[in-house]
Scaffold this active site. Structure first.
Site, short mmCIF file in Angstrom:
data_model
loop_
_atom_site.label_atom_id
_atom_site.label_comp_id
_atom_site.label_asym_id
_atom_site.label_seq_id
_atom_site.Cartn_x
_atom_site.Cartn_y
_atom_site.Cartn_z
N ILE A 383 -5.09 -10.33 -0.86
CA ILE A 383 -6.22 -9.40 -0.91
C ILE A 383 -7.02 -9.59 -2.19
O ILE A 383 -8.25 -9.75 -2.15
CB ILE A 383 -5.73 -7.94 -0.77
CG1 ILE A 383 -5.10 -7.75 0.62
CG2 ILE A 383 -6.88 -6.96 -0.99
CD1 ILE A 383 -4.50 -6.39 0.86
N ASP A 402 -2.45 -11.56 -12.86
CA ASP A 402 -1.33 -11.63 -11.93
C ASP A 402 -0.09 -12.03 -12.73
O ASP A 402 -0.19 -12.81 -13.69
CB ASP A 402 -1.59 -12.66 -10.82
CG ASP A 402 -0.67 -12.44 -9.63
OD1 ASP A 402 -1.17 -12.03 -8.57
OD2 ASP A 402 0.56 -12.68 -9.75
N ASP A 485 -6.17 5.12 -1.50
CA ASP A 485 -5.88 5.01 -0.07
C ASP A 485 -4.39 5.20 0.21
O ASP A 485 -3.96 5.37 1.33
CB ASP A 485 -6.33 3.62 0.41
CG ASP A 485 -6.27 3.46 1.93
OD1 ASP A 485 -6.69 4.41 2.63
OD2 ASP A 485 -5.79 2.41 2.40
N GLU A 490 3.37 10.10 1.65
CA GLU A 490 2.33 10.15 2.68
C GLU A 490 2.86 10.91 3.88
O GLU A 490 4.03 10.75 4.25
CB GLU A 490 1.92 8.73 3.07
CG GLU A 490 1.29 7.99 1.90
CD GLU A 490 0.88 6.55 2.22
OE1 GLU A 490 1.02 6.11 3.37
OE2 GLU A 490 0.42 5.87 1.27
N HIS A 513 -4.54 6.08 3.95
CA HIS A 513 -3.89 4.76 4.13
C HIS A 513 -4.49 4.00 5.32
O HIS A 513 -3.78 3.63 6.26
CB HIS A 513 -2.37 4.94 4.33
CG HIS A 513 -1.62 3.68 3.99
ND1 HIS A 513 -0.35 3.69 3.49
CD2 HIS A 513 -1.95 2.36 4.07
CE1 HIS A 513 0.06 2.45 3.28
NE2 HIS A 513 -0.90 1.63 3.63
N ILE A 514 -5.80 3.81 5.24
CA ILE A 514 -6.50 3.14 6.36
C ILE A 514 -7.19 1.86 5.88
O ILE A 514 -8.01 1.30 6.60
CB ILE A 514 -7.52 4.07 7.06
CG1 ILE A 514 -8.30 4.93 6.06
CG2 ILE A 514 -6.85 4.99 8.05
CD1 ILE A 514 -9.51 4.34 5.50
N GLY A 515 -6.80 1.38 4.71
CA GLY A 515 -7.43 0.17 4.17
C GLY A 515 -7.38 -0.98 5.16
O GLY A 515 -8.35 -1.72 5.33
N GLY A 516 -6.27 -1.11 5.82
CA GLY A 516 -6.13 -2.23 6.74
C GLY A 516 -6.30 -1.81 8.19
O GLY A 516 -6.04 -2.59 9.10
P1 NAI Z 1 0.36 -10.38 -1.99
O1 NAI Z 1 1.82 -10.34 -2.04
O2 NAI Z 1 -0.34 -11.54 -1.37
O3 NAI Z 1 -0.23 -10.20 -3.46
C1 NAI Z 1 0.35 -9.39 -4.42
C2 NAI Z 1 0.09 -10.06 -5.76
O4 NAI Z 1 0.42 -9.15 -6.78
C3 NAI Z 1 0.96 -11.27 -5.99
O5 NAI Z 1 0.15 -12.35 -6.37
C4 NAI Z 1 1.91 -10.86 -7.10
O6 NAI Z 1 2.29 -11.92 -7.92
C5 NAI Z 1 1.08 -9.84 -7.81
N1 NAI Z 1 1.84 -8.89 -8.59
C6 NAI Z 1 2.92 -8.18 -8.23
N2 NAI Z 1 3.32 -7.36 -9.21
C7 NAI Z 1 2.45 -7.54 -10.22
C8 NAI Z 1 2.32 -6.98 -11.50
N3 NAI Z 1 3.17 -6.05 -11.91
N4 NAI Z 1 1.32 -7.42 -12.28
C9 NAI Z 1 0.47 -8.36 -11.87
N5 NAI Z 1 0.53 -8.93 -10.66
C10 NAI Z 1 1.51 -8.52 -9.85
O7 NAI Z 1 -0.08 -9.03 -1.26
P2 NAI Z 1 -1.46 -8.70 -0.53
O8 NAI Z 1 -1.41 -9.13 0.86
O9 NAI Z 1 -2.58 -9.17 -1.35
O10 NAI Z 1 -1.40 -7.10 -0.58
C11 NAI Z 1 -1.53 -6.40 -1.81
C12 NAI Z 1 -1.12 -4.95 -1.67
O11 NAI Z 1 -1.96 -4.29 -0.73
C13 NAI Z 1 0.30 -4.74 -1.19
O12 NAI Z 1 0.89 -3.74 -1.96
C14 NAI Z 1 0.13 -4.21 0.22
O13 NAI Z 1 1.18 -3.36 0.55
C15 NAI Z 1 -1.17 -3.45 0.10
N6 NAI Z 1 -1.90 -3.27 1.36
C16 NAI Z 1 -2.47 -2.05 1.61
C17 NAI Z 1 -3.19 -1.83 2.77
C18 NAI Z 1 -3.82 -0.53 3.03
O14 NAI Z 1 -3.99 -0.16 4.17
N7 NAI Z 1 -4.24 0.16 2.02
C19 NAI Z 1 -3.29 -2.86 3.79
C20 NAI Z 1 -2.74 -4.13 3.38
C21 NAI Z 1 -2.06 -4.28 2.22
#
Ligand code: NAI
Length: 630
Positions: A383, A402, A485, A490, A513-516
Site C-alpha cells: 500500500i 520502512d 479507519d 472494533e 474499517h472500510i479502506g479496502g
Molecule cells: P505490507 O506487508 O506489504 O507492508 C507493510 C510494510 O510495513 C512492510 O514493508 C514492513 O517492512 C513495514 N513495516 C512494518 N513495521 C514497521 C515499522 N515498525 N516501521 C517501519 N516499517 C514497518 O502490507 P500492506 O499490504 O501494504 O498493508 C499495510 C497495512 O494496511 C497492514 O497493516 C494492513 O493490515 C492494512 N490494511 C488495511 C485496510 C483497511 O481496510 N483499512 C485494507 C488493507 C490493508
C-alpha cells in the site's frame, strides 16, 4: 483390477449433469415456434417418470413424439453431453479405467448418445445397457426397440437379473428406476447421487446419499483421485465474503456454510469443531482458544490483507496454513488515503458538519493544496509504495520510512529513521503491518516530534496508534486533522456501538474499517483466497501462505503425495526417508522448506506401497499433521 464388486451407474443426471432428452430438445426443436412450451412438457414428463409417476414406456413414447428427433441431431447432442459430464466423474476418470470390467452403465436412455460419451472414460461398449432408437429411411427417429427390457417399467431390474453378476452389486443413480434394482433384491446397495439433482422420493430409499462420486468411492474404500471426498470437507465462510468465493468452493464440491456476521470466541469455539476450511474477514478473532477446538481445521483464509486477527503462532503449531489476499485491495486503500489527505488539508470534515447545521463558513484560512506538500509514508509495503506513486503524480513530495530496505519508487526519498520522517512531513500516513511489536508505534513521544498542524492518517491497524495520545494531540492543535479507519477495538457487528476517544474531535474523519472495502477489491479477494486454499488442499502448495514455509509444487502425476508438517527440529527428513527406505519405497520427488516454527516436507512416491507406511510416518516424533494426496 480384479474385484468381486460390480458398479452399476445411471447415465442421465448422474454420469452427465443433465437429462439428455432436454438437451436433445434444444437441438431438435431449435427452429420450432413452440420450442419453449414443448421443452417444458418434455421436462415435466421426464420428472414424472423419475418419481415413478408414469410408466417408463409412456414417458419414452410421449417425449419422443414431442421431440421430432433425427439422426443428424445426434453428433451435436454427443458433443454437448461430453462437455456436461458430472464434475466428480471427470476428476475420478481413473476409477473407470481401473475397474472397467466391473462397471456397467444401465440407462433408460439411448445407446446412440450414451456410448460415445462413456467409452471415452474407458467403459466397455458391451457393459453399456441402454435403449436403441429406430429410424426411418430419411433418418427420423420413429421410436425404439420395444423388445429391450430397458424400454419397459422395471426394466433396469430385469436387465440386472439377466446379467446375473457374480458378486456384490452397487447401484448409483438419481432416479426411482435405479432404486428399483435394489428393491427387486438385485443389488446390495443403492446410492442416491445428488450432485446434479436431489429427488426426495429417491433419497428416502437410498442406503447412502452421495453428493458426488468421490463420496461413493470413499464409502467403498476405492483409491480415488483425492484422499478424501470433497463433500466431507466442511467450509465455514463468515462475515459476508464475496459470493464468487462461495461459488468457487461449492463448485469444487465442498460442503459450504456461510454466515453473514462475525462470531465471537465462544460461538466460534463451538462452530469450528467440524470445520476443515475457515474463511473470515477482519472482524473474527481466531484465538488460541478457538484453535484448540479446531481439530479438523486445515486452512484459514483471511479475505482481507491483515492477519493479526488470527493467532498465527497457535495456527502454525497446529499445522494450519493461513492465506490472505495481500494485494487485492491495495488500490482501494490508496484511493481513500488520497481522498482523505485532500479533504483534511481543506478542513472539509468540519465545514461539512457545519453546513449540515445550517452554518455557512466561507474562508480560505487553514486550507491548502496538497501539491508540493511533503507526504511521509511509514511502512513502504504494497500500500505504502502504491500510494507513493499516486501521491507523487498529484505533485506531492514523497518521503518514506520502512524498517526493511525498500526500493524507492519514482522520486520518493527514503528516510533513515522514523524520527527523521516525523519531523519533516506535512502529512503522515501509516501503512505498517499489524505485528505485535508495532503496538503504539505512534504515541505521545512521536506526535511531539511532528510538525505543528500535521495531517495524520491511520488506515493500517488500530493498535499501531496510541489513540489517547492522538486525541490529546488533536485537542492541543499539534495534529491539524486526522483520518482513522482502524481501531484497537472494533465492533464485531453493525449492531454494536462504536466506542472511541476519537468521536467528536475536530477535523477528524472516522470510517468503519472500510479502506479496502470496495466492490472491486472484494471480488479480487473473493477470487484469490479460495484459489490459494484449494491449491493447498489439492496439491499441498503453500505459495503466499502467511505462516507456512512457501512451497510451489508441481502437479501430481501418477504418484502419491505425502504431506508432512512437523515441529522444526533437526533430523525429521532423515527419519521420513528412513521409513520410506525400510519399506522399499521409491521417492519420485521431494521438497522441504522450514521456517522458524515448522518444517514442511512433501514427498512424491510411486503409487504402490504398503499402507502401514502411513502409520509409521504419522508416528514420527514431532509430527504435527500428516496427509496423503492420491
Ligand atoms: P505490507 O506487508 O506489504 O507492508 C507493510 C510494510 O510495513 C512492510 O514493508 C514492513 O517492512 C513495514 N513495516 C512494518 N513495521 C514497521 C515499522 N515498525 N516501521 C517501519 N516499517 C514497518 O502490507 P500492506 O499490504 O501494504 O498493508 C499495510 C497495512 O494496511 C497492514 O497493516 C494492513 O493490515 C492494512 N490494511 C488495511 C485496510 C483497511 O481496510 N483499512 C485494507 C488493507 C490493508
Amino acid at each position: 483390477m480384479k474385484i468381486n464388486k460390480y458398479f452399476v451407474i445411471d447415465f442421465d443426471s448422474t454420469f452427465t449433469k443433465v437429462e439428455a432428452f432436454d438437451v436433445l430438445a434444444d437441438i431438435s426443436l431449435r427452429d420450432h415456434p413452440d420450442k419453449v412450451a414443448i421443452k417444458k412438457q418434455v421436462e415435466e414428463i421426464t420428472h414424472m417418470g423419475m418419481n415413478g409417476g408414469i410408466s417408463l414406456r409412456e414417458s419414452l413414447e410421449s417425449r419422443l413424439a414431442l421431440l421430432h428427433a433425427e439422426k443428424k441431431h445426434l453428433p451435436a447432442l454427443v458433443t454437448l453431453l461430453k462437455s456436461l459430464v458430472s464434475e466428480s466423474f471427470k476428476r475420478n476418470k481413473e476409477f473407470f479405467t481401473t475397474y472397467a470390467d466391473n462397471i456397467y452403465i444401465i440407462s433408460n436412455g439411448f445407446r446412440e448418445f450414451i456410448e460415445p460419451v462413456v467409452t471415452e472414460f474407458g467403459i466397455k461398449p458391451e457393459n453399456i445397457l441402454a435403449n436403441q432408437f429406430t429410424f426411418d429411411d430419411s433418418g427420423k427417429v420413429t421410436g425404439f426397440d420395444k423388445e429391450n427390457p430397458l424400454s419397459m417399467s422395471h426394466g433396469k431390474a430385469e436387465q440386472l437379473r439377466r446379467l446375473n453378476l457374480p458378486g456384490d452389486v452397487y447401484v448409483i443413480g438419481d432416479g426411482y428406476t435405479d432404486y428399483e434394482i435394489k428393491h427387486s433384491g438385485l443389488a446390495n446397495k443403492f446410492y442416491a447421487f445428488t450432485e446434479n439433482v436431489e429427488r426426495e422420493s429417491v433419497m428416502n430409499h437410498a442406503d447412502h446419499v452421495t453428493p458426488s462420486l468421490d463420496e461413493f468411492l470413499y464409502l467403498n474404500k476405492i483409491n480415488t483421485a483425492f484422499s478424501y471426498p470433497k463433500n466431507r470437507i466442511h467450509v465455514l465462510l463468515l462475515e459476508n465474503v464475496h459470493p464468487v468465493a462461495i461459488e468457487m468452493m461449492k463448485a469444487e464440491g465442498f460442503s459450504v456454510e456461510t454466515y453473514p456476521a462475525g462470531l465471537n470466541e465462544d460461538e466460534l469455539c463451538e462452530k469450528i469443531k467440524n470445520v476443515s476450511v475457515l474463511g473470515i474477514r477482519s472482524k473474527t478473532q481466531v484465538t488460541a482458544k478457538v484453535l484448540e477446538h479446531a481439530n479438523r481445521l486445515m486452512t484459514i483464509g483471511a479475505f482481507c490483507i491483515g492477519t493479526n486477527q488470527i493467532d498465527l503462532k497457535a495456527a502454525t503449531k497446529k499445522g494450519i496454513a493461513v492465506f490472505n489476499a495481500p494485494f487485492s485491495n491495495t488500490r482501494s486503500v490508496v484511493e481513500l488515503a488520497i481522498a482523505e489527505i485532500i479533504m483534511l488539508m481543506r478542513n472539509i470534515p468540519d465545514k461539512s458538519a457545519k453546513m449540515h447545521q445550517g452554518k455557512w463558513d466561507k474562508s480560505a484560512k487553514g486550507s491548502f493544496e496538497i501539491r508540493g506538500k511533503r507526504l511521509g509514508i511509514i511502512g513502504y509495503g504494497n500500500i505504502g509504495a502504491q500510494l507513493s506513486v499516486l501521491a507523487e503524480n498529484l505533485g506531492m513530495q514523497v518521503f518514506y520510512y520502512d524498517r526493511e530496505e525498500k526500493l524507492a519508487l519514482g522520486n520518493a526519498t527514503k528516510c533513515k529513521s522514523l524520527k527523521e520522517l516525523l519531523a519533516l512531513a506535512d502529512v503522515i500516513t501509516l501503512h505498517v503491518d499489524g505485528r505485535e511489536s508495532n503496538t503504539n508505534l505512534i504515541g505521545t513521544e512521536q506526535f511531539a516530534l511532528m510538525k505543528k498542524g500535521v495531517i495524520f492518517l491511520n488506515l493500517s491497524r488500530g493498535h499501531v496508534v496510541d489513540v489517547k495520545a492522538l486525541r490529546e494531540s488533536i485537542l492541543a492543535g499539534r495534529v491539524g486533522g486526522c483520518a482513522v479507519d482502524v481501531y484497537p477495538h472494533e465492533p464485531i457487528s453493525n449492531n454494536e456501538e462504536f466506542v472511541s476517544e476519537l468521536r467528536g474531535l475536530p477535523n477528524t474523519i472516522l470510517s468503519p474499517h472500510i479502506g479496502g472495502s470496495t466492490a472491486e477489491a472484494q471480488e479480487n479477494i473473493g477470487n484469490f483466497v479460495p484459489l490459494k486454499m484449494m491449491d493447498y488442499i489439492n496439491t499441498g502448495s503453500t505459495s503466499n501462505s502467511v505462516n507456512f514455509p512457501n512451497l510451489t509444487l508441481p502437479t501430481l502425476e501418477n504418484a502419491h503425495r505425502l504431506i508432512h508438517i512437523h515441529n522444526n527440529v533437526p533430523g525429521i527428513l532423515a527419519k521420513i526417508n528412513k521409513v520410506l527406505a525400510d519399506n522399499e519405497i521409491n521417492i519420485a520427488g521431494q521438497y522441504l522448506k522450514t521456517n522458524e516454527h515448522i518444517g514442511y516436507v512433501i514427498t512424491d512416491i510411486n503409487k504402490h506401497y504398503n499402507k502401514d507406511v502411513i502409520k509409521e510416518l504419522r508416528a514420527i516424533e514431532n509430527t504435527i499433521k500428516f496427509r496423503v494426496l492420491y
